[in-house]
Design an enzyme around this catalytic site. Structure first.
Site, PDB file in Angstrom:
ATOM      1  N   SER A  80      -4.396  -0.276  14.358  1.00 13.12           N
ATOM      2  CA  SER A  80      -5.388   0.862  14.255  1.00 13.12           C
ATOM      3  C   SER A  80      -5.505   1.091  15.589  1.00 13.12           C
ATOM      4  O   SER A  80      -5.755  -0.013  16.871  1.00 13.12           O
ATOM      5  CB  SER A  80      -6.882   1.313  13.213  1.00 13.12           C
ATOM      6  OG  SER A  80      -7.370   1.937  14.155  1.00 13.12           O
TER       7      SER A  80
ATOM      8  N   ALA B  81     -12.003  -4.965  13.650  1.00 15.44           N
ATOM      9  CA  ALA B  81     -11.949  -6.852  13.794  1.00 15.44           C
ATOM     10  C   ALA B  81     -10.931  -7.047  13.072  1.00 15.44           C
ATOM     11  O   ALA B  81      -9.841  -7.711  13.769  1.00 15.44           O
ATOM     12  CB  ALA B  81     -13.770  -7.976  13.204  1.00 15.44           C
TER      13      ALA B  81
ATOM     14  N   ARG C  95       2.721   5.671   1.517  1.00  9.80           N
ATOM     15  CA  ARG C  95       3.583   7.102   0.550  1.00  9.80           C
ATOM     16  C   ARG C  95       4.350   7.119   2.423  1.00  9.80           C
ATOM     17  O   ARG C  95       5.608   7.387   1.292  1.00  9.80           O
ATOM     18  CB  ARG C  95       2.592   7.721   0.074  1.00  9.80           C
ATOM     19  CG  ARG C  95       3.454   9.141  -0.767  1.00  9.80           C
ATOM     20  CD  ARG C  95       2.894   9.811  -1.307  1.00  9.80           C
ATOM     21  NE  ARG C  95       3.182  10.962  -1.944  1.00  9.80           N
ATOM     22  CZ  ARG C  95       3.643  10.796  -3.447  1.00  9.80           C
ATOM     23  NH1 ARG C  95       2.514  10.318  -4.126  1.00  9.80           N
ATOM     24  NH2 ARG C  95       4.291  11.918  -4.008  1.00  9.80           N
TER      25      ARG C  95
ATOM     26  N   ASP D 269      -1.034  -7.096  -5.479  1.00  8.84           N
ATOM     27  CA  ASP D 269      -2.845  -7.360  -4.238  1.00  8.84           C
ATOM     28  C   ASP D 269      -1.959  -7.985  -3.144  1.00  8.84           C
ATOM     29  O   ASP D 269      -1.750  -9.081  -3.926  1.00  8.84           O
ATOM     30  CB  ASP D 269      -3.501  -7.731  -5.523  1.00  8.84           C
ATOM     31  CG  ASP D 269      -5.186  -7.986  -4.872  1.00  8.84           C
ATOM     32  OD1 ASP D 269      -5.992  -7.999  -5.402  1.00  8.84           O
ATOM     33  OD2 ASP D 269      -4.852  -7.782  -3.537  1.00  8.84           O
TER      34      ASP D 269
ATOM     35  N   TYR E  67     -13.880  -4.014  10.018  1.00  9.78           N
ATOM     36  CA  TYR E  67     -12.753  -3.020   9.827  1.00  9.78           C
ATOM     37  C   TYR E  67     -12.175  -3.504  11.631  1.00  9.78           C
ATOM     38  O   TYR E  67     -10.715  -3.736  11.769  1.00  9.78           O
ATOM     39  CB  TYR E  67     -13.105  -1.745   9.515  1.00  9.78           C
ATOM     40  CG  TYR E  67     -11.977  -0.605  10.151  1.00  9.78           C
ATOM     41  CD1 TYR E  67     -11.600  -0.025  10.632  1.00  9.78           C
ATOM     42  CD2 TYR E  67     -10.914  -0.812   8.615  1.00  9.78           C
ATOM     43  CE1 TYR E  67     -10.184   0.631  10.320  1.00  9.78           C
ATOM     44  CE2 TYR E  67      -9.593  -0.433   8.771  1.00  9.78           C
ATOM     45  CZ  TYR E  67      -9.301   1.362   9.416  1.00  9.78           C
ATOM     46  OH  TYR E  67      -8.363   1.193   9.245  1.00  9.78           O
TER      47      TYR E  67
ATOM     48  N   GLY F 119       0.593  -1.145   0.039  1.00 14.05           N
ATOM     49  CA  GLY F 119      -0.038   0.023  -0.259  1.00 14.05           C
ATOM     50  C   GLY F 119       0.921   1.082  -0.541  1.00 14.05           C
ATOM     51  O   GLY F 119       0.823   2.430   0.675  1.00 14.05           O
ATOM     52  N   ALA F 120       2.059   1.386  -0.682  1.00 14.92           N
ATOM     53  CA  ALA F 120       3.017   2.072  -0.789  1.00 14.92           C
ATOM     54  C   ALA F 120       2.626   3.324  -1.461  1.00 14.92           C
ATOM     55  O   ALA F 120       3.272   4.337  -1.108  1.00 14.92           O
ATOM     56  CB  ALA F 120       4.133   1.902  -0.974  1.00 14.92           C
TER      57      ALA F 120
HETATM   58  N1  LIG Z   1      -6.415   6.526   7.671  1.00 20.01           N
HETATM   59  C1  LIG Z   1      -6.681   6.709   8.680  1.00 20.01           C
HETATM   60  O1  LIG Z   1      -7.607   7.273   9.783  1.00 20.01           O
HETATM   61  C2  LIG Z   1      -6.505   5.243   9.216  1.00 20.01           C
HETATM   62  C3  LIG Z   1      -5.739   4.911   8.257  1.00 20.01           C
HETATM   63  N2  LIG Z   1      -5.173   2.782   8.827  1.00 20.01           N
HETATM   64  C4  LIG Z   1      -4.386   2.033   7.830  1.00 20.01           C
HETATM   65  O2  LIG Z   1      -3.439   2.529   7.186  1.00 20.01           O
HETATM   66  C5  LIG Z   1      -3.208   1.486   6.157  1.00 20.01           C
HETATM   67  C6  LIG Z   1      -2.846   2.649   5.224  1.00 20.01           C
HETATM   68  O3  LIG Z   1      -3.940   3.499   5.441  1.00 20.01           O
HETATM   69  P1  LIG Z   1      -4.633   5.114   4.407  1.00 20.01           P
HETATM   70  O4  LIG Z   1      -2.602   5.437   3.577  1.00 20.01           O
HETATM   71  O5  LIG Z   1      -5.251   6.132   5.375  1.00 20.01           O
HETATM   72  O6  LIG Z   1      -5.412   4.652   3.459  1.00 20.01           O
HETATM   73  P2  LIG Z   1      -5.434   4.798   1.464  1.00 20.01           P
HETATM   74  O7  LIG Z   1      -6.687   4.715   1.088  1.00 20.01           O
HETATM   75  O8  LIG Z   1      -4.694   6.836   1.545  1.00 20.01           O
HETATM   76  O9  LIG Z   1      -4.008   4.112   0.619  1.00 20.01           O
HETATM   77  C7  LIG Z   1      -4.106   2.429   0.960  1.00 20.01           C
HETATM   78  C8  LIG Z   1      -3.079   2.629  -0.622  1.00 20.01           C
HETATM   79  O10 LIG Z   1      -3.352   1.139  -0.190  1.00 20.01           O
HETATM   80  C9  LIG Z   1      -3.555   0.856  -1.622  1.00 20.01           C
HETATM   81  N3  LIG Z   1      -4.150  -0.819  -1.692  1.00 20.01           N
HETATM   82  C10 LIG Z   1      -5.833  -0.933  -1.331  1.00 20.01           C
HETATM   83  N4  LIG Z   1      -5.766  -2.729  -1.705  1.00 20.01           N
HETATM   84  C11 LIG Z   1      -4.743  -2.680  -1.268  1.00 20.01           C
HETATM   85  C12 LIG Z   1      -4.374  -3.928  -2.257  1.00 20.01           C
HETATM   86  N5  LIG Z   1      -5.401  -5.276  -1.964  1.00 20.01           N
HETATM   87  N6  LIG Z   1      -3.350  -4.837  -2.513  1.00 20.01           N
HETATM   88  C13 LIG Z   1      -2.070  -3.345  -2.055  1.00 20.01           C
HETATM   89  N7  LIG Z   1      -2.879  -2.428  -2.180  1.00 20.01           N
HETATM   90  C14 LIG Z   1      -3.776  -2.087  -1.884  1.00 20.01           C
HETATM   91  C15 LIG Z   1      -4.081   1.760  -2.282  1.00 20.01           C
HETATM   92  O11 LIG Z   1      -4.187   1.554  -3.758  1.00 20.01           O
HETATM   93  C16 LIG Z   1      -3.408   3.111  -1.824  1.00 20.01           C
HETATM   94  O12 LIG Z   1      -2.140   3.074  -2.259  1.00 20.01           O
HETATM   95  C17 LIG Z   1      -4.775   0.472   6.403  1.00 20.01           C
HETATM   96  O13 LIG Z   1      -3.885  -0.467   6.644  1.00 20.01           O
HETATM   97  C18 LIG Z   1      -5.723   1.580   7.599  1.00 20.01           C
HETATM   98  O14 LIG Z   1      -6.834   0.643   7.732  1.00 20.01           O
HETATM   99  C19 LIG Z   1      -4.638   3.099  10.441  1.00 20.01           C
HETATM  100  C20 LIG Z   1      -5.366   3.766  11.197  1.00 20.01           C
HETATM  101  C21 LIG Z   1      -6.227   4.917  10.650  1.00 20.01           C
HETATM  102  C1  LIG Z   2     -11.542   5.278  17.131  1.00 16.12           C
HETATM  103  C2  LIG Z   2     -11.455   4.756  15.732  1.00 16.12           C
HETATM  104  C3  LIG Z   2     -10.272   4.863  15.592  1.00 16.12           C
HETATM  105  C4  LIG Z   2     -10.185   3.995  13.547  1.00 16.12           C
HETATM  106  C5  LIG Z   2      -8.675   5.309  12.734  1.00 16.12           C
HETATM  107  C6  LIG Z   2      -8.976   4.452  11.729  1.00 16.12           C
HETATM  108  O1  LIG Z   2      -8.071   3.177  11.985  1.00 16.12           O
HETATM  109  C7  LIG Z   2      -9.793   4.592  10.179  1.00 16.12           C
HETATM  110  C8  LIG Z   2     -10.009   5.235  10.130  1.00 16.12           C
HETATM  111  C9  LIG Z   2     -11.131   6.083   8.908  1.00 16.12           C
HETATM  112  C10 LIG Z   2     -11.401   7.044   8.849  1.00 16.12           C
HETATM  113  C11 LIG Z   2     -12.816   7.584   9.750  1.00 16.12           C
HETATM  114  C12 LIG Z   2     -13.111   8.655   8.987  1.00 16.12           C
HETATM  115  C13 LIG Z   2     -14.239  10.105   9.350  1.00 16.12           C
HETATM  116  C14 LIG Z   2     -14.456  10.565   9.088  1.00 16.12           C
HETATM  117  C15 LIG Z   2     -15.368  11.412   8.612  1.00 16.12           C
HETATM  118  O2  LIG Z   2     -15.132  13.299   9.193  1.00 16.12           O
HETATM  119  C16 LIG Z   2     -15.777  12.413   7.547  1.00 16.12           C
HETATM  120  O3  LIG Z   2     -17.037  13.086   7.792  1.00 16.12           O
HETATM  121  C17 LIG Z   2     -15.430  12.328   6.681  1.00 16.12           C
HETATM  122  C18 LIG Z   2     -16.155  13.047   5.354  1.00 16.12           C
HETATM  123  C19 LIG Z   2     -14.293  13.334   3.863  1.00 16.12           C
HETATM  124  C20 LIG Z   2     -13.019  14.805   5.018  1.00 16.12           C
HETATM  125  O4  LIG Z   2     -12.595  13.906   5.615  1.00 16.12           O
HETATM  126  O5  LIG Z   2     -14.081  15.517   5.315  1.00 16.12           O
END
Ligand SMILES: NC(=O)C1=CN([C@@H]2O[C@H](COP(=O)(O)OP(=O)(O)OC[C@H]3O[C@@H](n4cnc5c(N)ncnc54)[C@H](O)[C@@H]3O)[C@@H](O)[C@H]2O)C=CC1
Ligand SMILES: CCCCCC(=O)/C=C/C=C\C=C\C=C\[C@@H](O)[C@@H](O)CCCC(=O)O
Length: 257
Positions: free
Chosen positions: A138, A153, A19, A64, A151, A12-13
């Protein structure tokens, strides 16, 4: 662990936290394989990194994490290109309560598949150099996330898997540490898409919004700094770093076994 001469694999880089992890690892001297389904964005990131650090520092491999075949090929290409694997960041993940089986497949099975296949390259007992794996769990892996039960879980599964692998590796002398980062709400595409990914829990969208307003958000770069700490601090094994809006702390788990 100094990163110069080390090789990292980041899943997921291309975007978001992955990134940021890629960027900080390259900045600190590692060579990085960028694994992602979004090859175009991964290549765009590589192009930017090439300008600053040279094109030999990174490779992009479309992968993937649902596919064992693609993971196996990507890890072998990484080892062939850079001479081995020292660091794995299991970061790829999705949030989609409407497609919850896919969420489980990527967030849980993907982490397990990458871990077990990377073991073959890293395990000191099978000719590897040892190293470290850091999983992106998370805050939802440490407590309930009412808008996203599946999620949550999956992230609880990542926590349990990480803690268990850390102990198994230590007792087995694999020479590999296992840690996890547990962020709160991070400013990425996953967050932006959140309101549209709640499935049968869409009626709780505003609850999620209120949670974010109460807890605040985190930049991906802050999460990446925590991952760097878990990678480089060789005293960390089985550790979980909780990252909130303006603080970070190591999780203390109850003694049950
Ligand atoms: N955004 C948030 O609030 C939080 C995110 N996380 C975790 O952080 C990690 C990264 O999430 P974000 O950067 O927020 O999401 P994002 O959606 O911005 O980036 C995820 C990346 O993973 C890639 N990806 C998705 N499915 C894939 C697959 N099957 N194989 C390979 N690559 C794949 C996507 O193409 C993308 O580049 C996830 O495990 C997410 O659960 C944890 C806590 C909070
Ligand atoms: C306490 C649980 C923390 C879990 C953190 C985690 O792993 C994933 C969080 C995923 C996203 C939750 C986002 C909620 C966003 C809302 O504020 C939504 O209304 C945002 C709308 C789009 C925006 O970013 O403005």
């Amino acid at each position: 662990m100094a990163l110069n001469g080390k090789t990292a694999v980041v899943t997921g880089a291309a975007l978001g936290i992955g990134r940021a992890i890629t960027e900080i690892l390259v900045q600190n001297g590692a060579k990085v394989a960028l694994l992602d389904v979004n090859e175009a964005e991964a290549k765009a990131l590589k192009k930017a990194l090439d300008k600053q650090y040279g094109q030999e520092k990174t490779i992009v491999i479309k992968c993937d994490v649902e596919s064992e075949e693609q993971i196996k090929a990507a890890l072998q290409k990484t080892a062939d290109t850079f001479g081995g694997i020292d660091i794995v960041c299991n970061n790829a993940g999705i949030l989609n309560e409407g497609e919850w089986e896919k969420t489980v497949s990527i967030n849980v099975l993907g982490v397990i598949k990458v871990t077990y296949l990377a073991l073959k390259h890293m395990n000191k007992l099978t000719g590897g150099r040892g190293g470290v794996m850091v999983n992106t769990a998370s805050m939802a892996g440490l407590g309930p996330f009412l808008t996203c039960p599946v999620y949550s879980a999956t992230k609880h599964a990542v926590v349990g898997f990480t803690r268990s692998m850390a102990l198994a590796s230590a007792v087995s002398d694999y020479g590999i540490r296992f840690n996890a980062v547990c962020p709160g709400f991070v400013e990425t595409d996953l967050k932006v898409k959140f309101p549209f990914k709640l499935g049968q829990f869409s009626h709780l969208s505003d609850v999620g919004k209120e949670m974010v307003e109460q807890m605040g958000t985190i930049q991906p770069s802050v999460v990446a700094e925590c991952v760097l700490e878990l990678v480089t601090d060789e005293t960390k094994n089985g550790d979980h770093l909780l990252v909130k809006h303006n603080e970070k702390s190591y999780v203390t788990f109850p003694e049950v076994l």
